[in-house]
Design an enzyme around this catalytic site. Structure first.
Site, PDB file in Angstrom:
ATOM      1  N   ASP A   1       9.776  75.989  59.902  1.00 32.92           N
ATOM      2  CA  ASP A   1      10.342  77.022  59.219  1.00 32.92           C
ATOM      3  C   ASP A   1       9.516  78.205  59.068  1.00 32.92           C
ATOM      4  O   ASP A   1       8.210  78.155  59.444  1.00 32.92           O
ATOM      5  CB  ASP A   1      10.758  76.558  57.579  1.00 32.92           C
TER       6      ASP A   1
ATOM      7  N   GLU B   1       9.432  83.211  62.269  1.00 31.63           N
ATOM      8  CA  GLU B   1       9.673  84.242  62.980  1.00 31.63           C
ATOM      9  C   GLU B   1       8.472  85.162  63.386  1.00 31.63           C
ATOM     10  O   GLU B   1       8.590  85.634  64.583  1.00 31.63           O
ATOM     11  CB  GLU B   1      10.419  85.176  61.870  1.00 31.63           C
TER      12      GLU B   1
ATOM     13  N   ASP C   1      19.194  80.791  55.531  1.00 31.97           N
ATOM     14  CA  ASP C   1      19.476  80.803  54.382  1.00 31.97           C
ATOM     15  C   ASP C   1      20.689  81.575  53.960  1.00 31.97           C
ATOM     16  O   ASP C   1      20.629  82.655  53.738  1.00 31.97           O
ATOM     17  CB  ASP C   1      18.394  81.552  53.520  1.00 31.97           C
TER      18      ASP C   1
END
Length: 821
Positions: A418, A421, A503
């Site tokens: 997670d 990015e 999300d």
């Protein structure tokens, strides 16, 4: 820098698979990778950029070199390459493409051009105060290359990876730059967590694709400025793209995944049901969850551990009080048929004082990204000050993979990547709400031999982290298939990880959006995808959760997940009625596993998506081109969910051919528009004529053996289907240790014939019953098995199916069904 173009052709060369053209400014190279793929490269410099060690595409010479015929006139150069016919203008090098039937596609509207990169106009997210041209590193990052191509007629444009909005992206500007986007994921949102600079264009008779081979910031203007023009823009000082001449959608995806890697083969458990939350806070809560699932007889294979299982958000640790005995906990879960997946973020807590070895060893060995001044780059995320591994270096990826050893020894089955990015906050998490503060684009990355900057590697950060994780798991546990889940990714991620869409929110709009979003991911090469069932932000109504879990049954990755501070979202959290709907949906997921697992084997070999848009299987039917709210799951199942509150009816379009309502067995002939009744608990589901649909018995976990296999047969002319089974965990299937069975189905006037061929492969199956459910409008008048008349078969009036069964012996069997209309 002023806008420039190549000018006039000075000379050209032909060297086997490639033709290279030298212009007044720059050079253009066309490389032919087999008969269906052509790589087009242009640089305004004297030489092309060197190949990177982390390149997501295989080298050109991995493909056969086709025979090329090159000819020229005063104005043009023509290349015939079997299926493809290319004409280049000697004034600027504009390219015209057509197939051997003369159908044009992907033709340039004008010559390539280049100029100074426009950081402000790009909307590229940078650090506050960095929105000046000086934020871009010196060198190729400061040059922007542009190319315009013609859009033919009513061509529809699909793919582009992870996007909001509907299925056809024509009329949009689409940017490729990974980021942690703003809450809401609304229609206006452009960038999301992943970057997939690939698209597929489709019109009746022809599908073609394009992969922009650039990890720099890039953008597609898909008819947004001018309806008939596609514009490709990329930073990095070079234009490099591949054209795929399908000519079908399936062939385009096959070609893309030949180039960027076939999808990994998941373990069977990963196709089961996953339950997650930010966060389940301690070992007793995890044990209680497992107990609830088993007592309520709701199947589950995986519980996910979010960031609070860690000690102070330190990667590769367990909280000493909340999870004092992780090995014991995971062993207890495993005894109940439940595996554990733990989250790992790239931000390593900058902690040199508590004995935390990951930070200390990583700094000592220079595994973390450093600033231009060669000091560690520090950014904020969950553990406050954090260090970030330089995954562009092979040694760092190997080191990172080894860090998972303790988790695997404790019994962790899979890893969830997670925040990769990478997401970086503007203040410590401990101080409360924060905004994004991206890594400066000038930050160096890569080893000394191919040193570059974050401007080039940013889009690859999540991809390379997932690759490091996958390779690490494979090294540490060589006989077991790795399973990695990632939020951020780039084209080619299908080799290394599954993905979820980040999300989302508990909105009906996001339930609907999951259909085109996941279908677009499949078209872009990533088959194992899902969204957070029920939504991550906000709280779903009971009706919304029920409808979402009905649809989630068919997601390739089926996980319920929700955020901190939201209401509980376990299947029993919404009362007995919804619990029963959720139980039935998840049980049906487990019945579907023989079909889904066979699709996974096919995907591993061909790249074909599991969850795919209607046009994928019906590319010559324009009615399917904008049907974002119906999905094919493999070639056999058509799913048409309810996605508005209070609705129990919807329209369903059935393309050409024979179709059966799965629930009633009623037959239909397409093309047809139907009004379908869909009360809660009964999602509209249709089976394509000719299908062989293998369904298993309900199991509480994939650790339980398959004791019953039902083959649902839907006659329509002649058809065949091969389903595949193996141990579900190891790589033994690559050595032939699998069980593959082909069923041939034929419908003739007055008779349906079924031939089960002898099972192939050395894998030994658990003893089980095999049942044939032969769907037929009238009740059969007779049934024979291997030439012997049967009296013991049954008729299911509700599903309109004849049922016969025997102990599965893997031998050849012939069934004949007499029908009188």
């Amino acid at each position: 820098m002023a806008e420039a173009n190549p000018g006039i052709l000075q000379r050209w060369e032909h060297d086997g698979r490639a033709v290279e053209l030298f212009f007044e400014q720059g050079r253009l190279r066309l490389s032919f990778l087999g008969e269906h793929i052509v790589r087009v490269r242009f640089t305004p410099e004297e030489a092309f950029s060197p190949r990177r060690s982390w390149d997501v595409a295989v080298p050109d010479d991995a493909f056969p070199a086709p025979s090329l015929e090159v000819s020229e006139t005063n104005d043009t150069l023509t290349i015939d390459a079997g299926l493809l016919h290319l004409v280049l203008s000697k004034d600027g090098g504009a390219l015209s493409c057509s197939d051997k039937e003369g159908q044009p596609f992907a033709s340039d509207e004008s010559a390539v051009s280049w100029d100074a990169a426009d950081l402000i106009g790009s909307g590229l997210q940078t650090r506050e105060g960095d929105r000046t041209p000086y934020a871009l590193p010196e060198g190729p990052a400061q040059t922007e290359v542009r190319l315009k191509k013609q859009i033919v007629g009513q061509e529809a444009y699909y793919g582009f990876g992870q996007r909001t909005g509907l299925l056809d992206r024509r009329g949009r500007k689409i940017t490729n730059w990974t980021m942690d986007p703003a809450w809401g994921h609304a229609r206006h949102l452009d960038n999301m967590y992943q970057a997939h600079p690939f698209f597929m264009a489709l019109r009746p008779g022809l599908a073609w694709g394009c992969f922009l081979h650039s990890s720099w910031y890039s953008q597609f203007d898909v008819g947004a400025t001018t309806w008939e023009t596609l514009e490709i823009i990329t930073h990095g000082g070079e234009l490099d793209y591949y054209l795929f001449y399908g000519p079908t959608p399936a062939e385009v995806v096959d070609q893309l995944t030949q180039l960027t890697g076939r999808p990994f083969m998941p373990p069977l458990w990963a196709l089961g049901y996953h339950q997650s939350r930010w966060s389940y806070m301690d070992a007793p809560e995890m044990r209680e969850l497992a107990r609830e699932f088993r007592e309520r007889e709701i199947p589950i294979d995986v519980l996910h551990f979010d960031i609070d299982y860690m000690h102070g958000y330190r990667d590769f640790t367990w909280h000493p009080e909340r999870f004092p005995d992780p090995a014991g906990l995971l062993a207890d879960l495993r005894e109940q048929g439940i595996r554990a997946v733990t989250i790992i973020d790239p931000g390593v807590k900058y902690d040199l004082h508590s004995g935390y070895p990951v930070a200390r060893e990583g700094l000592n060995q220079r595994m973390f990204i450093e600033t231009p001044e060669e000091i560690p780059f520090v950014g904020y995320c969950w553990p406050d000050a954090a260090l970030f591994p330089d995954f562009a270096q092979e040694k760092v990826r190997a080191w990172w993979g080894e860090q998972h050893k303790g988790h695997l020894e404790a019994g962790v089955a899979g890893i969830w990547n997670d925040m990769n990015e990478p997401a970086i906050f503007d203040r410590p998490f401990s101080e409360g709400f924060s905004k994004q503060k991206p890594m400066p684009l000038k930050t160096p990355q890569g080893n000394e031999e191919e040193r570059t900057t974050h401007a080039e590697t940013h889009n690859l950060y999540g991809y390379l982290m997932s690759r490091a994780t996958h390779e690490g798991l494979r090294h540490l546990r060589p006989e077991e298939r790795p399973w990695v889940l990632t939020r951020s990714a780039f084209t080619g991620i299908q080799q290394w990880a599954a993905g979820w869409m980040g999300d989302n929110s508990s909105w009906w709009e996001h339930l609907e959006m999951s259909l085109p979003q996941l279908a677009s991911m499949g078209v872009s090469g990533l088959p194992y995808v899902g969204v957070d069932i029920g939504g991550f932000f906000d709280n779903p109504s009971s009706e919304l959760f029920a409808r979402w879990v009905e649809l989630g049954t068919f997601y390739p990755f089926m996980r319920t997940h929700t955020g901190a501070g939201t209401t509980r979202q376990e299947p029993w959290s919404f009362g007995p009625e919804v619990e029963e709907i959720a139980r039935a949906a998840i049980q049906f997921r487990y019945r579907l596993l023989p079909y889904l697992y066979t699709l996974a084997h096919e995907t591993h070999l061909t790249g074909l998506p599991i969850f795919r848009p209607l046009f994928f299987d019906f590319p010559n039917d324009p009615t399917t081109y904008h049907r974002h709210d119906q999905i094919m799951v493999g070639p056999h199942l058509l799913v048409a969910p309810i996605y508005h509150p209070g609705n129990e009816y919807r329209m369903v379009y059935l393309p050409e051919g024979s179709w059966y309502d799965f629930w009633s067995g009623k037959g239909f002939t397409g093309p047809a528009q139907l009004t379908v009744h869909a009360p809660l608990g009964r999602i509209p589901l249709f089976v394509r004529g000719g299908a062989v649909l293998p369904l298993g018995n309900v199991r509480q976990s994939t650790m339980e053996p398959l004791t019953e296999l039902a083959l649902h047969l839907y006659p329509a002319g002649d058809s065949a289907w091969r389903w595949v089974e193996d141990d579900g965990l190891s790589f033994a299937f690559k050595r032939g240790e699998l069980a593959a069975t082909t069923v041939r189905l034929s419908e003739q006037p007055g008779e349906i014939s079924v031939c089960l061929e002898a099972r192939q492969g050395s894998f030994q199956l658990h003893p089980r019953t095999l049942a044939l459910h032969i769907h037929s409008a009238p009740r059969p008048t007779s049934i024979t098995l291997d030439g012997t008349a049967l009296d013991s078969w049954q008729w299911d009036e509700t599903r309109r199916a004849a049922i016969l069964s025997w102990q599965d012996d893997g031998a050849t069997h012939d069934v004949r069904v007499g029908i009188e209309f």
